[in-house]
Design an enzyme around this catalytic site. Structure first.
Site, PDB file in Angstrom:
ATOM      1  N   ARG A 235      12.464  34.329  37.409  1.00 48.03           N
ATOM      2  CA  ARG A 235      12.252  33.620  36.168  1.00 48.03           C
ATOM      3  C   ARG A 235      11.370  34.535  35.595  1.00 48.03           C
ATOM      4  O   ARG A 235      10.201  34.653  35.867  1.00 48.03           O
ATOM      5  CB  ARG A 235      11.588  32.320  36.307  1.00 48.03           C
TER       6      ARG A 235
ATOM      7  N   GLU B  56       4.004  29.338  45.575  1.00 48.32           N
ATOM      8  CA  GLU B  56       3.874  28.004  45.480  1.00 48.32           C
ATOM      9  C   GLU B  56       4.943  27.746  46.749  1.00 48.32           C
ATOM     10  O   GLU B  56       5.928  28.516  46.807  1.00 48.32           O
ATOM     11  CB  GLU B  56       4.085  27.388  44.278  1.00 48.32           C
TER      12      GLU B  56
ATOM     13  N   ARG C 163       3.799  33.307  32.147  1.00 47.15           N
ATOM     14  CA  ARG C 163       4.562  32.377  32.976  1.00 47.15           C
ATOM     15  C   ARG C 163       6.174  32.681  32.882  1.00 47.15           C
ATOM     16  O   ARG C 163       6.598  33.129  31.726  1.00 47.15           O
ATOM     17  CB  ARG C 163       4.160  31.017  32.178  1.00 47.15           C
TER      18      ARG C 163
ATOM     19  N   LYS D 248      -4.852  27.479  37.550  1.00 47.63           N
ATOM     20  CA  LYS D 248      -3.907  26.532  37.166  1.00 47.63           C
ATOM     21  C   LYS D 248      -4.381  24.970  38.033  1.00 47.63           C
ATOM     22  O   LYS D 248      -4.885  25.192  38.777  1.00 47.63           O
ATOM     23  CB  LYS D 248      -2.417  26.657  37.951  1.00 47.63           C
TER      24      LYS D 248
ATOM     25  N   ASP E 131       8.293  29.810  45.973  1.00 51.49           N
ATOM     26  CA  ASP E 131       8.220  30.571  44.736  1.00 51.49           C
ATOM     27  C   ASP E 131       7.355  31.919  45.316  1.00 51.49           C
ATOM     28  O   ASP E 131       6.443  32.041  45.772  1.00 51.49           O
ATOM     29  CB  ASP E 131       7.539  30.013  43.643  1.00 51.49           C
TER      30      ASP E 131
ATOM     31  N   ASN F 258       7.254  24.351  46.887  1.00 50.25           N
ATOM     32  CA  ASN F 258       7.617  23.399  46.139  1.00 50.25           C
ATOM     33  C   ASN F 258       8.665  22.182  47.267  1.00 50.25           C
ATOM     34  O   ASN F 258       9.800  22.903  47.533  1.00 50.25           O
ATOM     35  CB  ASN F 258       8.506  23.785  44.979  1.00 50.25           C
TER      36      ASN F 258
ATOM     37  N   ARG G  28      12.509  32.251  42.569  1.00 52.22           N
ATOM     38  CA  ARG G  28      12.766  30.945  43.395  1.00 52.22           C
ATOM     39  C   ARG G  28      13.721  31.196  44.572  1.00 52.22           C
ATOM     40  O   ARG G  28      14.734  31.479  44.187  1.00 52.22           O
ATOM     41  CB  ARG G  28      13.287  29.569  42.199  1.00 52.22           C
TER      42      ARG G  28
ATOM     43  N   LYS H 275       0.948  23.128  45.565  1.00 49.63           N
ATOM     44  CA  LYS H 275      -0.132  24.064  45.416  1.00 49.63           C
ATOM     45  C   LYS H 275      -0.699  24.374  46.869  1.00 49.63           C
ATOM     46  O   LYS H 275      -0.782  25.334  47.377  1.00 49.63           O
ATOM     47  CB  LYS H 275      -0.893  23.942  44.317  1.00 49.63           C
TER      48      LYS H 275
END
Length: 318
Positions: free
Chosen positions: A225, A281, A233, A160, A273, A283, A210, A125
């Site tokens: 997604r 984000e 979400r 979050k 993301d 990752n 993604r 994050k």
């Protein structure tokens, strides 16, 4: 090459969608030896190298009983040609300690991907904040008043936890501020825990995309997604629908600005993301979506990854 995967128990793999399995399959296809261990099976005695209890794997090609174990040995981690750190989050104390063991193995000669130091330096994050020009307005704080002020400024926000994965602990607070106080108290635990808040991006309705950055390059397909059933979400673990799409020109420009910087720090594989054209984000621990993209688009992400790994190891793609 002899490749060691540091991962979750392979018995838990859902091979129809598991990215680590896709990597293993491509490596074996090219004639490389695939081995596995878990962080709990690594140890370090004073004056000795970091070792791990290692299983040599043979993939069978079957959906059930998808692997056999011809042998199991205790071996120095640095004795493998490459080590792939694929342990899923959470990034807790044990994950942190595992990166230190792997960094010691690096000092002994191991080649570890992603770099243990880079894993520690890029929490998934917080690392977003370095690239604020590509991100929505964001604040990270444990101060409840600051989170309330952020909502007062932006009116519609996402909150979050910093250590969540798969969409866990994500809340949306709209214009009316409904339940903001309760959500803040739940997430920051009375000021003991840091929370990330971002301005809500309505483009989420078209999917949380993604992007995969591999060896400093951007894969040509993404997995959008898409939230389902009134959810905010898009995470697949939260019921989102994954739809493979060609990489847009706008997303490519952002990803190509970020990818070389992260690759230069030892991050061979990154999951970026994006919602709309903004990064939400970065990752780095165990990015996924290889198989979903391949199944829907035909683009072989695992082959792109192994190409990059072979180049990183000083060879040429098979």
């Amino acid at each position: 090459m002899n490749i060691l995967f540091v991962a979750d128990p392979i018995e838990s793999f859902k091979i129809y969608k598991d990215t680590t399995f896709a990597m293993m399959r491509e490596l074996q296809k090219r004639g490389h030896q695939v081995c596995s261990t878990e962080p709990r099976f690594m140890s370090w005695r004073s004056g000795q190298p970091v070792t791990a209890q290692v299983r040599h794997l043979q993939l069978t090609g079957h959906a059930d009983d998808w692997y056999t174990v011809p042998s199991e040995v205790l071996a120095p981690v640095h004795s493998f040609d490459a080590v792939l750190m694929r342990k899923d989050p959470p990034f807790d104390s044990e994950y942190f300690y595992a990166t230190h063991l792997l960094e010691q193995a690096e000092r002994e000669g191991a080649r570890v991907f992603n770099s243990p130091r880079a894993l520690r330096d890029h929490p998934e994050k917080l690392s977003l904040m370095e690239f604020a020009e590509y991100a929505p307005p964001t604040v990270v704080t444990r101060n409840g008043n600051e989170l309330r002020a952020f909502h007062a400024e932006h009116h519609d926000i996402i909150l979050k936890p910093l250590d969540g994965m798969g969409g866990t602990g994500i809340f949306r607070v709209g214009q009316d501020g409904m339940n903001l106080g309760s959500i803040v108290e739940t997430l920051n635990q009375g000021g003991a825990t840091s929370v990330m808040a971002q301005r809500y991006l309505p483009e989420i309705l078209a999917g949380d995309k993604r992007l995969l950055l591999i060896g400093g390059k951007v894969a040509p397909f993404v997995l959008a997604r898409i939230p389902q059933g009134g959810e905010v979400r898009g995470n697949l673990a939260a019921g989102g629908k994954g739809v493979a799409q060609p990489l847009s020109d706008e997303n490519r420009l952002v990803a190509e600005a970020i990818a070389p910087k992260l690759a230069a720090r030892g991050l061979l594989l990154v999951g970026l993301d994006m919602i709309g054209n903004q990064v939400t984000e970065i990752n780095v621990t165990s990015p996924t979506c290889f198989q979903e993209i391949f199944d829907q688009s035909g683009f072989d992400v695992a082959a792109m990854f192994v190409d990059a790994l072979e180049v990183a190891m000083g060879g040429t793609p098979a």
